[in-house]
Design an enzyme around this catalytic site. Structure first.
Site, PDB file in Angstrom:
ATOM      1  N   ARG A 186       0.833  -1.211   0.000  1.00  0.00           N
ATOM      2  CA  ARG A 186       0.000   0.000   0.000  1.00  0.00           C
ATOM      3  C   ARG A 186       0.864   1.257   0.000  1.00  0.00           C
ATOM      4  O   ARG A 186       0.495   2.276  -0.586  1.00  0.00           O
ATOM      5  CB  ARG A 186      -0.904  -0.015   1.232  1.00  0.00           C
ATOM      6  CG  ARG A 186      -1.966   1.068   1.281  1.00  0.00           C
ATOM      7  CD  ARG A 186      -2.973   0.746   2.366  1.00  0.00           C
ATOM      8  NE  ARG A 186      -4.028   1.751   2.455  1.00  0.00           N
ATOM      9  CZ  ARG A 186      -4.014   2.780   3.286  1.00  0.00           C
ATOM     10  NH1 ARG A 186      -2.978   2.935   4.108  1.00  0.00           N
ATOM     11  NH2 ARG A 186      -5.004   3.636   3.337  1.00  0.00           N
ATOM     12  N   ASN A 236      -8.481   6.891  -4.526  1.00  0.00           N
ATOM     13  CA  ASN A 236      -8.082   6.142  -3.330  1.00  0.00           C
ATOM     14  C   ASN A 236      -6.569   6.022  -3.174  1.00  0.00           C
ATOM     15  O   ASN A 236      -5.850   6.053  -4.175  1.00  0.00           O
ATOM     16  CB  ASN A 236      -8.708   4.746  -3.371  1.00  0.00           C
ATOM     17  CG  ASN A 236     -10.163   4.773  -2.961  1.00  0.00           C
ATOM     18  OD1 ASN A 236     -10.527   5.412  -1.982  1.00  0.00           O
ATOM     19  ND2 ASN A 236     -11.005   4.095  -3.722  1.00  0.00           N
ATOM     20  N   ARG A 242     -24.461   1.589   0.760  1.00  0.00           N
ATOM     21  CA  ARG A 242     -24.593   0.132   0.672  1.00  0.00           C
ATOM     22  C   ARG A 242     -25.182  -0.436   1.960  1.00  0.00           C
ATOM     23  O   ARG A 242     -26.015  -1.351   1.926  1.00  0.00           O
ATOM     24  CB  ARG A 242     -23.226  -0.495   0.394  1.00  0.00           C
ATOM     25  CG  ARG A 242     -22.689  -0.238  -1.020  1.00  0.00           C
ATOM     26  CD  ARG A 242     -21.241  -0.629  -1.147  1.00  0.00           C
ATOM     27  NE  ARG A 242     -20.777  -0.486  -2.531  1.00  0.00           N
ATOM     28  CZ  ARG A 242     -19.519  -0.378  -2.894  1.00  0.00           C
ATOM     29  NH1 ARG A 242     -18.566  -0.388  -1.953  1.00  0.00           N
ATOM     30  NH2 ARG A 242     -19.180  -0.256  -4.164  1.00  0.00           N
TER      31      ARG A 242
END
Length: 341
Positions: A127, A159, A190
């Protein structure tokens, strides 16, 4: 005549022959209204990375929602930007908004700047490498936008959105309240859809948030969730529900979509367009978005009222002890990374 026309019932005005003599007056009034509206400058929204799937979905959503703004498609791949702008402009002929290809300099003078550009994480890639690459991309974008309009608002969608929102604020030079990120808004949507299926209540009447760091360190704020003014967990349909399974389903949904079709863009597109609309129209609606929270001294996904000045105020989510621990974990994860930039 106008007074008599206005006092006449609507059905009579439409269907009875007595109203025919008023049609020229109505036509002149409509023409006058259009003339006045044409003198009002449109607000401008620029979508950086608009040539891609998420950017084009966002631009289309702005037009389809009837947002009265000039939407600029800006992309380093000029041909993609042109193609998307031409295609989306075909959908604008019945709408108040317009769409065209724009430049980075034009985007810098926009009222709202939506950033969807960025590098995707590669399989097995750390990451930290992804963040390093996107840091360079975001810095390059902010440099290209200069000089940025002092009243502009930046909406980050790329992101990792919590980290990149912090980077965008530092590199743009705009006040913190004017730089926000889409954060857990889609995740919360969601969640509300899932809860709607369980409770048989419209998702718009369910107030429940995913908070923290968008991604691995986000959590469900069950203790503050409400339905009909009462705690959500008191609803009869929620008594035998496995909350962990709901959380896992929300967490995995994006991966399910990506596995099936390669990427996600419609959901985040409508979320980004809705946030831009709130910024343009000063709606003061509350969203779970990435915003700088003074109490935590960092950017994270947290409930905030959004208006024409950006973040108008943040709210206390009233968490229980377990959720507070998850919040602290998210804050630490975000701060540890942001301190490197």
């Amino acid at each position: 005549m106008l007074q008599r026309l206005l006092s006449t019932p609507l059905t009579a005005r439409i269907f009875k022959p007595t109203c025919y003599s008023a049609l020229p007056l109505l036509t002149r009034l409509c023409d006058l209204k259009l003339a006045i509206m044409s003198t009002i400058p449109k607000q401008r929204v620029s979508v950086i990375g608009g040539g891609g799937a998420v950017g084009s979905a966002t631009a289309f959503a702005l037009i389809a929602k009837g947002v009265a703004a000039e939407v600029l498609i800006v992309d380093v791949v000029d041909k993609n930007a042109m193609g998307q702008a031409l295609d989306i402009s075909d959908a604008s002929f019945m709408m108040p908004g317009t769409c065209r290809k724009g430049t980075f300099k034009e985007a810098g003078q926009s009222d709202v700047i939506i950033v969807t550009a960025g590098s995707a994480q590669q399989p097995g890639e750390p990451r930290s490498n992804l963040i390093d690459r996107n840091h360079k991309i975001i810095k390059s974008i902010m440099d290209s936008l200069q000089p940025i309009k002092s009243t502009a608002k930046i909406l980050m969608v790329s992101n990792p959105v919590d980290i990149l929102t912090d980077i965008a604020q530092k590199t743009s030079g705009l006040p913190r309240r004017q730089v926000i990120g889409s954060g857990t808004y889609l995740d919360s949507g969601r969640l509300r859809n899932e809860l709607s299926e369980i409770t048989k209540v419209s998702p718009t009447s369910i107030h429940a948030y995913m908070l923290g760091e968008h991604g691995d360190n986000q959590f469900t704020a069950w203790s503050s969730a409400r339905i009909g003014g009462r705690p959500l967990l008191e609803h009869p349909a929620m008594q035998d529900v496995d909350l962990d399974k709901i959380y896992e389903k929300i967490q995995r949904k994006a991966y399910v979509i990506i596995d099936a079709k390669g990427s996600t863009y419609y959901g985040i597109g409508i979320c980004a367009a809705t946030l831009a609309e709130a910024l343009l129209n000063n709606t003061s609606q509350v969203f779970p978005v990435v915003n700088y929270v003074e109490e935590f001294d960092c950017y994270l996904s947290w409930p905030a009222a959004i208006g024409s000045d950006g973040v108008e105020q943040s709210f206390d989510a009233n968490l229980n002890d377990e959720e507070t621990k998850k919040l602290q974990k998210a804050i630490k994860a975000i701060k540890d990374v942001c301190s490197n930039y």
